[in-house]
Design a protein around this motif. Structure first.
Motif, mmCIF file in Angstrom:
data_model
loop_
_atom_site.group_PDB
_atom_site.id
_atom_site.type_symbol
_atom_site.label_atom_id
_atom_site.label_comp_id
_atom_site.label_asym_id
_atom_site.label_seq_id
_atom_site.Cartn_x
_atom_site.Cartn_y
_atom_site.Cartn_z
ATOM 1 N N ALA A 130 0.830 -1.202 0.000
ATOM 2 C CA ALA A 130 0.000 0.000 0.000
ATOM 3 C C ALA A 130 0.861 1.247 0.000
ATOM 4 O O ALA A 130 0.504 2.275 -0.591
ATOM 5 C CB ALA A 130 -0.927 -0.015 1.216
ATOM 6 N N ALA A 131 2.021 1.179 0.661
ATOM 7 C CA ALA A 131 2.925 2.328 0.681
ATOM 8 C C ALA A 131 3.436 2.627 -0.725
ATOM 9 O O ALA A 131 3.550 3.792 -1.126
ATOM 10 C CB ALA A 131 4.088 2.059 1.621
ATOM 11 N N GLU A 132 3.751 1.587 -1.498
ATOM 12 C CA GLU A 132 4.175 1.785 -2.878
ATOM 13 C C GLU A 132 3.012 2.297 -3.723
ATOM 14 O O GLU A 132 3.186 3.134 -4.614
ATOM 15 C CB GLU A 132 4.700 0.472 -3.457
ATOM 16 C CG GLU A 132 6.005 -0.003 -2.835
ATOM 17 C CD GLU A 132 6.382 -1.387 -3.303
ATOM 18 O OE1 GLU A 132 7.415 -1.507 -3.990
ATOM 19 O OE2 GLU A 132 5.653 -2.348 -3.003
ATOM 20 N N PHE A 133 1.816 1.782 -3.442
ATOM 21 C CA PHE A 133 0.621 2.220 -4.143
ATOM 22 C C PHE A 133 0.439 3.726 -3.992
ATOM 23 O O PHE A 133 0.052 4.425 -4.927
ATOM 24 C CB PHE A 133 -0.597 1.476 -3.577
ATOM 25 C CG PHE A 133 -1.810 1.503 -4.462
ATOM 26 C CD1 PHE A 133 -1.919 0.630 -5.528
ATOM 27 C CD2 PHE A 133 -2.843 2.384 -4.226
ATOM 28 C CE1 PHE A 133 -3.037 0.640 -6.350
ATOM 29 C CE2 PHE A 133 -3.970 2.410 -5.031
ATOM 30 C CZ PHE A 133 -4.057 1.530 -6.099
ATOM 31 N N LYS A 134 0.738 4.225 -2.813
ATOM 32 C CA LYS A 134 0.581 5.656 -2.519
ATOM 33 C C LYS A 134 1.449 6.514 -3.433
ATOM 34 O O LYS A 134 1.062 7.627 -3.819
ATOM 35 C CB LYS A 134 0.950 5.919 -1.060
ATOM 36 C CG LYS A 134 0.939 7.384 -0.666
ATOM 37 C CD LYS A 134 1.475 7.567 0.732
ATOM 38 C CE LYS A 134 1.626 9.046 1.057
ATOM 39 N NZ LYS A 134 2.225 9.252 2.385
ATOM 40 N N CYS A 181 -5.626 2.051 20.244
ATOM 41 C CA CYS A 181 -4.714 3.074 19.732
ATOM 42 C C CYS A 181 -4.317 2.722 18.299
ATOM 43 O O CYS A 181 -4.596 1.620 17.809
ATOM 44 C CB CYS A 181 -3.459 3.165 20.602
ATOM 45 S SG CYS A 181 -3.777 3.549 22.337
ATOM 46 N N VAL A 182 -3.672 3.655 17.646
ATOM 47 C CA VAL A 182 -3.140 3.415 16.308
ATOM 48 C C VAL A 182 -1.671 3.806 16.294
ATOM 49 O O VAL A 182 -1.202 4.539 17.176
ATOM 50 C CB VAL A 182 -3.908 4.204 15.230
ATOM 51 C CG1 VAL A 182 -5.336 3.700 15.114
ATOM 52 C CG2 VAL A 182 -3.896 5.703 15.527
ATOM 53 N N SER A 183 -0.950 3.307 15.311
ATOM 54 C CA SER A 183 0.472 3.630 15.188
ATOM 55 C C SER A 183 0.676 4.731 14.157
ATOM 56 O O SER A 183 -0.163 4.917 13.263
ATOM 57 C CB SER A 183 1.260 2.380 14.772
ATOM 58 O OG SER A 183 0.841 1.945 13.484
ATOM 59 N N PRO A 184 1.776 5.458 14.237
ATOM 60 C CA PRO A 184 2.010 6.565 13.289
ATOM 61 C C PRO A 184 2.080 6.116 11.836
ATOM 62 O O PRO A 184 1.735 6.882 10.940
ATOM 63 C CB PRO A 184 3.351 7.150 13.754
ATOM 64 C CG PRO A 184 3.503 6.718 15.171
ATOM 65 C CD PRO A 184 2.840 5.377 15.253
ATOM 66 N N ASP A 185 2.547 4.886 11.587
ATOM 67 C CA ASP A 185 2.709 4.449 10.210
ATOM 68 C C ASP A 185 1.480 3.767 9.635
ATOM 69 O O ASP A 185 1.483 3.332 8.485
ATOM 70 C CB ASP A 185 3.916 3.519 10.091
ATOM 71 C CG ASP A 185 3.814 2.296 10.999
ATOM 72 O OD1 ASP A 185 2.873 2.239 11.815
ATOM 73 O OD2 ASP A 185 4.677 1.411 10.898
ATOM 74 N N ILE A 224 -16.108 6.343 17.782
ATOM 75 C CA ILE A 224 -15.435 7.329 18.618
ATOM 76 C C ILE A 224 -14.882 8.432 17.726
ATOM 77 O O ILE A 224 -14.704 8.244 16.517
ATOM 78 C CB ILE A 224 -14.297 6.707 19.449
ATOM 79 C CG1 ILE A 224 -13.341 5.882 18.569
ATOM 80 C CG2 ILE A 224 -14.870 5.833 20.557
ATOM 81 C CD1 ILE A 224 -12.209 5.231 19.305
ATOM 82 N N GLY A 225 -14.602 9.577 18.324
ATOM 83 C CA GLY A 225 -14.175 10.724 17.541
ATOM 84 C C GLY A 225 -12.683 10.949 17.491
ATOM 85 O O GLY A 225 -12.206 11.757 16.694
ATOM 86 N N ALA A 226 -11.920 10.264 18.355
ATOM 87 C CA ALA A 226 -10.472 10.481 18.387
ATOM 88 C C ALA A 226 -9.770 9.263 18.962
ATOM 89 O O ALA A 226 -10.356 8.500 19.751
ATOM 90 C CB ALA A 226 -10.139 11.723 19.221
ATOM 91 N N LEU A 227 -8.522 9.090 18.555
ATOM 92 C CA LEU A 227 -7.687 7.987 19.029
ATOM 93 C C LEU A 227 -6.298 8.520 19.358
ATOM 94 O O LEU A 227 -5.792 9.428 18.696
ATOM 95 C CB LEU A 227 -7.531 6.920 17.940
ATOM 96 C CG LEU A 227 -8.692 5.974 17.654
ATOM 97 C CD1 LEU A 227 -8.400 5.195 16.376
ATOM 98 C CD2 LEU A 227 -8.920 5.019 18.815
ATOM 99 N N PHE A 228 -5.688 7.929 20.382
ATOM 100 C CA PHE A 228 -4.290 8.255 20.655
ATOM 101 C C PHE A 228 -3.406 7.499 19.668
ATOM 102 O O PHE A 228 -3.671 6.345 19.316
ATOM 103 C CB PHE A 228 -3.910 7.880 22.091
ATOM 104 C CG PHE A 228 -4.208 8.963 23.082
ATOM 105 C CD1 PHE A 228 -3.308 10.001 23.302
ATOM 106 C CD2 PHE A 228 -5.399 8.962 23.793
ATOM 107 C CE1 PHE A 228 -3.583 11.006 24.207
ATOM 108 C CE2 PHE A 228 -5.684 9.961 24.707
ATOM 109 C CZ PHE A 228 -4.777 10.999 24.917
ATOM 110 N N VAL A 229 -2.378 8.170 19.231
ATOM 111 C CA VAL A 229 -1.372 7.558 18.361
ATOM 112 C C VAL A 229 -0.184 7.208 19.249
ATOM 113 O O VAL A 229 0.361 8.067 19.942
ATOM 114 C CB VAL A 229 -0.944 8.522 17.243
ATOM 115 C CG1 VAL A 229 0.057 7.834 16.306
ATOM 116 C CG2 VAL A 229 -2.155 9.016 16.469
ATOM 117 N N VAL A 230 0.199 5.941 19.242
ATOM 118 C CA VAL A 230 1.193 5.446 20.193
ATOM 119 C C VAL A 230 2.364 4.813 19.453
ATOM 120 O O VAL A 230 2.185 4.050 18.493
ATOM 121 C CB VAL A 230 0.558 4.419 21.156
ATOM 122 C CG1 VAL A 230 1.618 3.769 22.034
ATOM 123 C CG2 VAL A 230 -0.494 5.099 22.021
ATOM 124 N N ALA A 231 3.578 5.138 19.918
ATOM 125 C CA ALA A 231 4.796 4.510 19.405
ATOM 126 C C ALA A 231 5.576 3.971 20.599
ATOM 127 O O ALA A 231 5.888 4.719 21.531
ATOM 128 C CB ALA A 231 5.634 5.517 18.628
#
Length: 335
Positions: A196-200, A290-294, A309-316
């Protein structure tokens, strides 16, 4: 009964229009089912696999060609291949005979579309591939046609009835050409591990490009995050929630790791006379989603929608590095 105008000025009941459209779709569906079965268990599947290997192993590009309605399908397929990691372009057979054959390199592969396999405009391109040993893949409906006989790999589709009531206008046939070409493109995605990153890289614009943005590109970053420590009174935590626009506060331990989240929903669920005197540990949701930055923005949107939900923390590495809001995704055109 309502009626629809016809080109000659007459009328046709809507029910008849709908019935006609349904018949067309039924004819198309039956043809696709037939081709799917031949790909899964017949010679067509073996030829498709051979075509995929041939395209994958060549160092050059994939040149897609065809005229008429097959030419329109060829143009679309060239665009699909090019956007999914297989360098490709469309070659018009007529222009090919007036110099554009010079764009074809021996390291390339030619994919030619012709339902009859006897399209006269393709003759010079076929001759060129034979003369310079350029592999030729064909999509046709006649295994005994000139195109099929001269091909390195011939993908022979079953002869089907066109959806056109006169069995003349290319409809079902072009659908099958498109479906088979797309199947080759998707198989190449799988074989090459096209990510998907290459697709982008090839789809930076529009909604698709937005969905391929990473969370890191859209998140609100630290230190502008609503955070509190364990032991914080709920009165203070509510103040933090109110001071930001996220509708939540994250609880982090002494190592700055996220251990819980309190949202507006948590406040409603724990509403009681002593709420303000309680501490955040009494109210927070532990092990929050949570979701990750990548992560891709499109994937994060699915999580937000599924959880409502309206928001999620991004965690690394367990530590909050940002927050992602649904409104941020909407503004970026992800949804």
């Amino acid at each position: 009964m309502t009626s629809s105008a016809t080109r000659n000025g007459g009328t046709l009941p809507d029910a008849d229009v709908i019935a006609s459209a349904s018949r067309s779709m039924a004819i198309a569906r039956e043809a696709l089912v037939d081709v799917e079965a031949q790909v899964a268990s017949g010679a067509l599947g073996g030829a498709l696999a051979e075509a995929v290997r041939l395209i994958r192993d060549r160092a050059g590009r994939l040149i897609v060609t065809g005229v008429g309605k097959s030419g329109h399908i060829a143009r679309k397929l060239a665009a699909t291949f090019a956007s999914t990691g297989t360098p490709a372009y469309y070659l018009h057979p007529t222009e090919a005979t007036h110099g554009d054959l010079g764009m074809v390199d021996p390291s390339d592969v030619v994919l030619a579309l012709s339902w009859s396999g006897e399209t006269s405009e393709l003759a010079q391109t076929i001759h060129y591939t034979k003369r310079f040993a350029v592999p030729l893949i064909s999509i046709t409906a006649d295994a005994h046609s000139t195109l099929a006989r001269e091909s390195t790999v011939a993908l022979v589709l079953p002869r089907v009835r066109e959806a056109c009531p006169h069995n003349l206008a290319p409809t079902t046939s072009t659908l099958l050409q498109l479906a088979l070409g797309d199947a080759i493109a998707v198989a190449l995605i799988d074989v090459r591990g096209f990510s998907a990153a290459e697709f982008k890289i090839y789809h930076p614009g529009g909604r698709l490009g937005a969905r391929l943005l990473s969370v890191a590109e859209l998140m609100r970053r630290a230190p502008d995050l609503p955070l509190a420590r364990p032991g914080t009174a709920m009165a203070e935590a509510i103040g933090i929630i109110s001071a930001y626009t996220y509708g939540a506060v994250g609880i982090v331990d002494q190592d700055e790791r996220l251990v819980g989240v309190i949202t507006d929903g948590d406040l409603r669920r724990h509403m009681a006379p002593d709420l303000l005197e309680r501490t955040v540990e009494d109210v927070m949701t532990r092990n929050p989603v949570c979701v990750s930055p990548d992560m891709l923005a499109g994937e994060a949107l699915k999580i937000l929608e599924a959880r409502q939900i309206g928001a999620l923390f991004v965690v690394a590495e367990g530590k909050p590095v940002g927050m992602l809001r649904t409104v941020d995704l909407l503004r970026a055109g992800v949804a």
